[in-house]
Design a protein around this motif. Sequence first.
Motif, PDB file in Angstrom:
ATOM      1  N   UNK A  14     -50.276 -20.364  23.430  1.00  0.00           N
ATOM      2  CA  UNK A  14     -49.216 -20.480  24.439  1.00  0.00           C
ATOM      3  C   UNK A  14     -48.514 -21.825  24.341  1.00  0.00           C
ATOM      4  N   UNK A  15     -49.267 -22.892  24.139  1.00  0.00           N
ATOM      5  CA  UNK A  15     -48.671 -24.222  24.011  1.00  0.00           C
ATOM      6  C   UNK A  15     -47.807 -24.311  22.755  1.00  0.00           C
ATOM      7  N   UNK A  16     -48.276 -23.746  21.655  1.00  0.00           N
ATOM      8  CA  UNK A  16     -47.509 -23.760  20.412  1.00  0.00           C
ATOM      9  C   UNK A  16     -46.203 -22.986  20.578  1.00  0.00           C
ATOM     10  N   UNK A  17     -46.250 -21.853  21.258  1.00  0.00           N
ATOM     11  CA  UNK A  17     -45.032 -21.075  21.498  1.00  0.00           C
ATOM     12  C   UNK A  17     -44.054 -21.842  22.377  1.00  0.00           C
ATOM     13  N   UNK A  18     -44.566 -22.530  23.381  1.00  0.00           N
ATOM     14  CA  UNK A  18     -43.706 -23.335  24.257  1.00  0.00           C
ATOM     15  C   UNK A  18     -43.066 -24.475  23.470  1.00  0.00           C
ATOM     16  N   UNK A  19     -43.844 -25.106  22.600  1.00  0.00           N
ATOM     17  CA  UNK A  19     -43.305 -26.196  21.781  1.00  0.00           C
ATOM     18  C   UNK A  19     -42.231 -25.687  20.820  1.00  0.00           C
ATOM     19  N   UNK A  20     -42.443 -24.523  20.231  1.00  0.00           N
ATOM     20  CA  UNK A  20     -41.476 -23.954  19.296  1.00  0.00           C
ATOM     21  C   UNK A  20     -40.174 -23.597  20.001  1.00  0.00           C
ATOM     22  N   UNK A  21     -40.256 -23.180  21.250  1.00  0.00           N
ATOM     23  CA  UNK A  21     -39.053 -22.810  22.001  1.00  0.00           C
ATOM     24  C   UNK A  21     -38.172 -24.018  22.288  1.00  0.00           C
TER      25      UNK A  21
END
Length: 70
Positions: A14-21
């Motif tokens: 979830x954190x990686x997806x938020x960072x990618x966004x």
Amino acid sequence: MYLRATILFSDCVQQAEADMAKVGVGVTKEAQSIFDSLSKTLPCVWHEKAIVVMDTIAIEPPYTSEQVSG
């Protein structure tokens, strides 16, 4: 132990997806810098190449005050 590892993994994803966004696709370094600065104090997202602030204000390329709407 397995459940704890699964939860930790899920949190990391979830954190990686938020960072990618938060990374604009096909935008200039200047545009990314503007986004990064704004997002430190205001909720921001990318919509294609536009920076959307607080779900109401859009800043279109070339990211000048004349390009702000909302």
